[in-house]
Design an enzyme around this catalytic site. Structure first.
Site, PDB file in Angstrom:
ATOM      1  N   HIS A  35     -50.399 -24.198  54.466  1.00 31.13           N
ATOM      2  CA  HIS A  35     -49.955 -23.806  53.134  1.00 31.13           C
ATOM      3  C   HIS A  35     -48.754 -24.638  52.672  1.00 31.13           C
ATOM      4  O   HIS A  35     -47.847 -24.100  52.031  1.00 31.13           O
ATOM      5  CB  HIS A  35     -49.549 -22.324  53.133  1.00 31.13           C
ATOM      6  CG  HIS A  35     -50.688 -21.365  53.298  1.00 31.13           C
ATOM      7  ND1 HIS A  35     -50.505 -20.013  53.507  1.00 31.13           N
ATOM      8  CD2 HIS A  35     -52.026 -21.557  53.272  1.00 31.13           C
ATOM      9  CE1 HIS A  35     -51.676 -19.413  53.612  1.00 31.13           C
ATOM     10  NE2 HIS A  35     -52.624 -20.325  53.471  1.00 31.13           N
TER      11      HIS A  35
HETATM   12  C1  LIG Z   1     -58.138 -25.531  56.381  1.00 29.67           C
HETATM   13  C2  LIG Z   1     -57.383 -24.804  55.300  1.00 29.67           C
HETATM   14  C3  LIG Z   1     -57.522 -23.427  55.193  1.00 29.67           C
HETATM   15  C4  LIG Z   1     -56.835 -22.741  54.190  1.00 29.67           C
HETATM   16  N1  LIG Z   1     -57.113 -21.417  53.987  1.00 29.67           N
HETATM   17  C5  LIG Z   1     -56.645 -20.805  52.879  1.00 29.67           C
HETATM   18  C6  LIG Z   1     -57.095 -19.507  52.519  1.00 29.67           C
HETATM   19  O1  LIG Z   1     -57.933 -18.910  53.181  1.00 29.67           O
HETATM   20  N2  LIG Z   1     -56.584 -18.945  51.400  1.00 29.67           N
HETATM   21  C7  LIG Z   1     -55.658 -19.575  50.639  1.00 29.67           C
HETATM   22  O2  LIG Z   1     -55.215 -18.992  49.650  1.00 29.67           O
HETATM   23  N3  LIG Z   1     -55.215 -20.813  50.951  1.00 29.67           N
HETATM   24  C8  LIG Z   1     -55.718 -21.454  52.027  1.00 29.67           C
HETATM   25  N4  LIG Z   1     -55.329 -22.722  52.310  1.00 29.67           N
HETATM   26  C9  LIG Z   1     -54.310 -23.362  51.451  1.00 29.67           C
HETATM   27  C10 LIG Z   1     -54.834 -23.759  50.087  1.00 29.67           C
HETATM   28  O3  LIG Z   1     -56.183 -24.164  50.175  1.00 29.67           O
HETATM   29  C11 LIG Z   1     -53.949 -24.881  49.507  1.00 29.67           C
HETATM   30  O4  LIG Z   1     -52.623 -24.422  49.390  1.00 29.67           O
HETATM   31  C12 LIG Z   1     -54.415 -25.322  48.143  1.00 29.67           C
HETATM   32  O5  LIG Z   1     -55.789 -25.642  48.160  1.00 29.67           O
HETATM   33  C13 LIG Z   1     -53.623 -26.527  47.677  1.00 29.67           C
HETATM   34  O6  LIG Z   1     -54.103 -26.926  46.428  1.00 29.67           O
HETATM   35  P1  LIG Z   1     -53.618 -28.272  45.756  1.00 29.67           P
HETATM   36  O7  LIG Z   1     -54.255 -28.340  44.413  1.00 29.67           O
HETATM   37  O8  LIG Z   1     -52.150 -28.351  45.851  1.00 29.67           O
HETATM   38  O9  LIG Z   1     -54.169 -29.439  46.703  1.00 29.67           O
HETATM   39  P2  LIG Z   1     -55.627 -29.771  47.237  1.00 29.67           P
HETATM   40  O10 LIG Z   1     -56.554 -28.634  46.969  1.00 29.67           O
HETATM   41  O11 LIG Z   1     -55.476 -30.220  48.629  1.00 29.67           O
HETATM   42  O12 LIG Z   1     -56.102 -30.962  46.297  1.00 29.67           O
HETATM   43  C14 LIG Z   1     -55.624 -32.261  46.342  1.00 29.67           C
HETATM   44  C15 LIG Z   1     -56.770 -33.179  45.961  1.00 29.67           C
HETATM   45  O13 LIG Z   1     -56.276 -34.467  45.670  1.00 29.67           O
HETATM   46  C16 LIG Z   1     -57.114 -35.441  46.275  1.00 29.67           C
HETATM   47  N5  LIG Z   1     -56.305 -36.641  46.491  1.00 29.67           N
HETATM   48  C17 LIG Z   1     -55.191 -36.733  47.246  1.00 29.67           C
HETATM   49  N6  LIG Z   1     -54.700 -37.981  47.203  1.00 29.67           N
HETATM   50  C18 LIG Z   1     -55.511 -38.696  46.400  1.00 29.67           C
HETATM   51  C19 LIG Z   1     -55.528 -40.049  45.985  1.00 29.67           C
HETATM   52  N7  LIG Z   1     -54.586 -40.933  46.377  1.00 29.67           N
HETATM   53  N8  LIG Z   1     -56.520 -40.460  45.147  1.00 29.67           N
HETATM   54  C20 LIG Z   1     -57.480 -39.582  44.729  1.00 29.67           C
HETATM   55  N9  LIG Z   1     -57.512 -38.283  45.118  1.00 29.67           N
HETATM   56  C21 LIG Z   1     -56.533 -37.849  45.940  1.00 29.67           C
HETATM   57  C22 LIG Z   1     -57.556 -34.757  47.558  1.00 29.67           C
HETATM   58  O14 LIG Z   1     -58.682 -35.364  48.132  1.00 29.67           O
HETATM   59  C23 LIG Z   1     -57.801 -33.351  47.075  1.00 29.67           C
HETATM   60  O15 LIG Z   1     -59.089 -33.192  46.549  1.00 29.67           O
HETATM   61  C24 LIG Z   1     -55.963 -23.444  53.316  1.00 29.67           C
HETATM   62  C25 LIG Z   1     -55.818 -24.821  53.436  1.00 29.67           C
HETATM   63  C26 LIG Z   1     -56.530 -25.514  54.407  1.00 29.67           C
HETATM   64  C27 LIG Z   1     -56.383 -26.998  54.496  1.00 29.67           C
END
Ligand SMILES: Cc1cc2nc3c(=O)[nH]c(=O)nc-3n(C[C@H](O)[C@H](O)[C@H](O)COP(=O)(O)OP(=O)(O)OC[C@H]3O[C@@H](n4cnc5c(N)ncnc54)[C@H](O)[C@@H]3O)c2cc1C
Length: 551
Positions: free
Chosen positions: A487
């Site tokens: 997280h």
């Molecule tokens: C294994 C796992 C289990 C989890 N379980 C839970 C759960 O059960 N419940 C919950 O609430 N939270 C859970 N979490 C946490 C939650 O999923 C994250 O906090 C949340 O998804 C983060 O969202 P975000 O939009 O910040 O980033 P992300 O969803 O990680 O999105 C970032 C995106 O940017 C893309 N990206 C990055 N760099 C580049 C680049 N240079 N060029 C192009 N694209 C790029 C990535 O590929 C990705 O698609 C979990 C996380 C993980 C990894």
């Protein structure tokens, strides 16, 4: 339908990263009629193996227990050695696929405590108080119980509960209520969070409701173009304004660089690790750090500071009434049953209960989360990228979960190479408070599992087990047993003072035409899992950019 290849090179808005927040901000901006290019480094989540694994909630098990499989969906990051955790390098999985981490996560659906958002607002983040963010949460929800003052219905993301919880799950709920004297809650995502409950999940009808499922595939705005297998190398800043991004195509015959222009704005939604990385690669960060990796500074900002994360301590108990065993046979039997008779084996998250309770260190709100799943868990940790074999007996695993860590770390560049992993230093256990909360939580779980509510059904504490008793030994053992909940947040902090990277309207300070919208903007982590807050951040970002709700 969202437009696909051949790819365009200009749009009103360019959104980097199709994860929990990115797909939502892109979907909503496109819904207003603006042209939007959504750039994702990973593969499509709509077809082939990537499609199957990210759609079926129950595939979360194999996806994360088989390293060869996990690698196909993940960035493969690990932290730098953590002195507070005996030098361990903590795995830092992040989804590298359309939907980002919302396509690979555990689907545990928790909005967080309302007090979390009021504390953001109290720091000067106007518009982020509990009531304001409640409106954004409600807009995207389609909750199975229908609409009320706190919950939404009819939105793009379906929220349900598992219809067939294990007997042991229901006993655990009763045992927690009896032992700790807390309420059994119907909805911990409404007015009150404190208590124990059946878990809510962002799944329905056998589908994972990732952000991309809801906003890219189902909402499918006409003016949204999704570009997959395209790695953003940097943001192009000209005369103090972000004019677009430089990308490297990754697919067949890839490797070429091209420029994608943003007529209006660039929105960074690459997550807690890659958003700060991209800012730094573009000259936005601590000037001295940028100089150390040979990058000219465009804006001297505290990018990458304030990294923090939740930690949990898994404890497995042998409970013969549980129907599952942590082996391949149980899994294949479940799939076969679904195929032969129809069923729900793959339709749910693996977690079945969550609770929010207080240790003796709690202040205004519950400071400990309990997660429970009816499977055994690897012991003592799952750091190594190998297939871990959990205990084969039917089990309940309960996690003591630290939700308000005081420890803080940093994220920095390893080099100016845009394809190199960043240096992730969580600073785990640099504050002794964090050890104490996890230890008290562990001691509490031992009491819960001894409750009469199980009717003698708990046969043994498999791990940590009696060789690690409460007290000092437990606190030492936690260094090798605590695990990131994945997280990570806080690395592009939102605020109004010198610690802030973005302002409350998510603009990068000192740069025109550039915002950040994802987990990295959280000034402090929410009390609970972070996916739902990231969905909310996506909704809120679109509302701010468009100057109000236009959908
Ligand atoms: C294994 C796992 C289990 C989890 N379980 C839970 C759960 O059960 N419940 C919950 O609430 N939270 C859970 N979490 C946490 C939650 O999923 C994250 O906090 C949340 O998804 C983060 O969202 P975000 O939009 O910040 O980033 P992300 O969803 O990680 O999105 C970032 C995106 O940017 C893309 N990206 C990055 N760099 C580049 C680049 N240079 N060029 C192009 N694209 C790029 C990535 O590929 C990705 O698609 C979990 C996380 C993980 C990894």
């Amino acid at each position: 339908m969202a437009k696909r290849a051949p790819y365009s090179s200009e749009a009103d808005y360019v959104v980097v990263g199709s994860g929990s927040s990115g797909s939502i901000v892109a979907g909503r901006l496109a819904q207003s009629g603006a042209s939007v290019i959504l750039i994702e480094a990973g593969k499509s989540d709509d077809k082939g193996m990537h499609g199957y694994f990210t759609k079926k909630p129950g595939m979360i098990g194999p996806m994360h227990s088989e390293p060869k499989l996990e690698r196909l969906f993940d960035w493969g990051y690990r932290s730098v050695p953590q002195p507070g955790l005996d030098g361990r390098r903590m795995p830092a999985p992040r989804g590298k696929v359309v939907g980002g981490s919302s396509s690979v996560n555990g689907m545990v659906y928790v909005r967080g405590n309302r007090a979390n958002y009021d504390s953001w607002a109290a720091e000067g983040n106007e518009g982020w108080d509990a009531d304001s963010v409640n409106a954004a949460f409600k807009r995207y929800e389609d909750f199975e119980d229908g609409e009320n003052a706190y919950r939404g219905a009819g939105g793009p993301i379906k929220i349900t509960r598992n219809k067939t919880p294990q007997e042991g799950t229901l006993q655990f709920i009763q045992a927690t209520a009896d032992t700790l004297g807390v309420k059994v809650l119907d909805d911990y995502n409404a007015a009150e969070q404190e208590g124990i409950a059946r878990m809510q999940q962002n799944t329905a009808d056998g589908l994972r409701y990732s952000s991309s499922r809801g906003y890219v595939h189902h909402l499918a705005p006409r003016t949204l173009e999704l570009q997959t297998e395209v790695h953003v190398a940097r943001i192009v800043v000209e005369n103090g304004r972000a004019t677009g991004v430089e990308v490297i195509d990754q697919g067949k015959g890839g490797g070429t660089r091209r420029f994608v222009r943003a007529g209006k704005e660039v929105i960074l939604s690459a997550g807690f690790a890659n958003s700060p990385q991209l800012l730094m690669l573009s000259g936005i960060g601590h000037a001295d750090h940028l100089a150390s990796v040979g990058i000219d500074c465009v804006a001297d900002l505290p990018v990458g500071d304030n990294l923090h994360d939740h930690l949990f301590h898994p404890m497995s108990f042998h409970v013969p009434s549980v129907q599952y065993r942590g082996n391949a046979w149980t899994f294949f039997k479940g799939i076969a049953k679904d195929l032969a008779r129809g069923g729900s084996f793959l339709d749910n998250s693996v977690f079945e209960s969550v609770g929010f309770v207080r240790t003796s260190l709690a202040q205004d709100v519950p400071d400990l989360q309990l997660h429970m799943l009816p499977w055994a868990y690897p012991s003592p940790n799952q750091d190594e990228p190998i297939r871990h074999i959990p205990d084969g007996r039917p089990s309940l695993t309960v996690f003591s979960t630290l939700i308000y860590p005081k420890s803080r770390g940093t994220l920095r560049l390893a080099s100016a190479d845009p394809t190199a992993a960043p240096l992730i230093d969580y600073g785990f256990f640099t504050d002794p408070h964090d050890v104490e909360v996890l230890a008290e939580g562990t001691e509490m779980i031992r009491e819960i599992m001894a409750s009469a509510a199980f009717g003698g059904g708990v046969k043994e504490e498999i791990h940590p087990g009696p060789s690690i008793p409460n007290g000092k030994e437990l606190r030492v053992a936690l260094k090798n047993r605590s695990t990131s909940v994945y997280h990570g947040v806080g690395t592009c902090r939102m605020g109004i003072d010198e610690r802030a990277v973005v302002t409350p309207d998510l603009k990068v300070r000192g740069i025109e035409g550039l915002r950040v919208a994802d987990a990295s903007i959280m000034p402090s982590i929410t009390g609970g899992n972070t996916n739902a807050p990231c969905y909310m951040i996506g909704e809120k970002a679109a509302e701010i950019i468009l100057g109000g709700v236009t959908w």
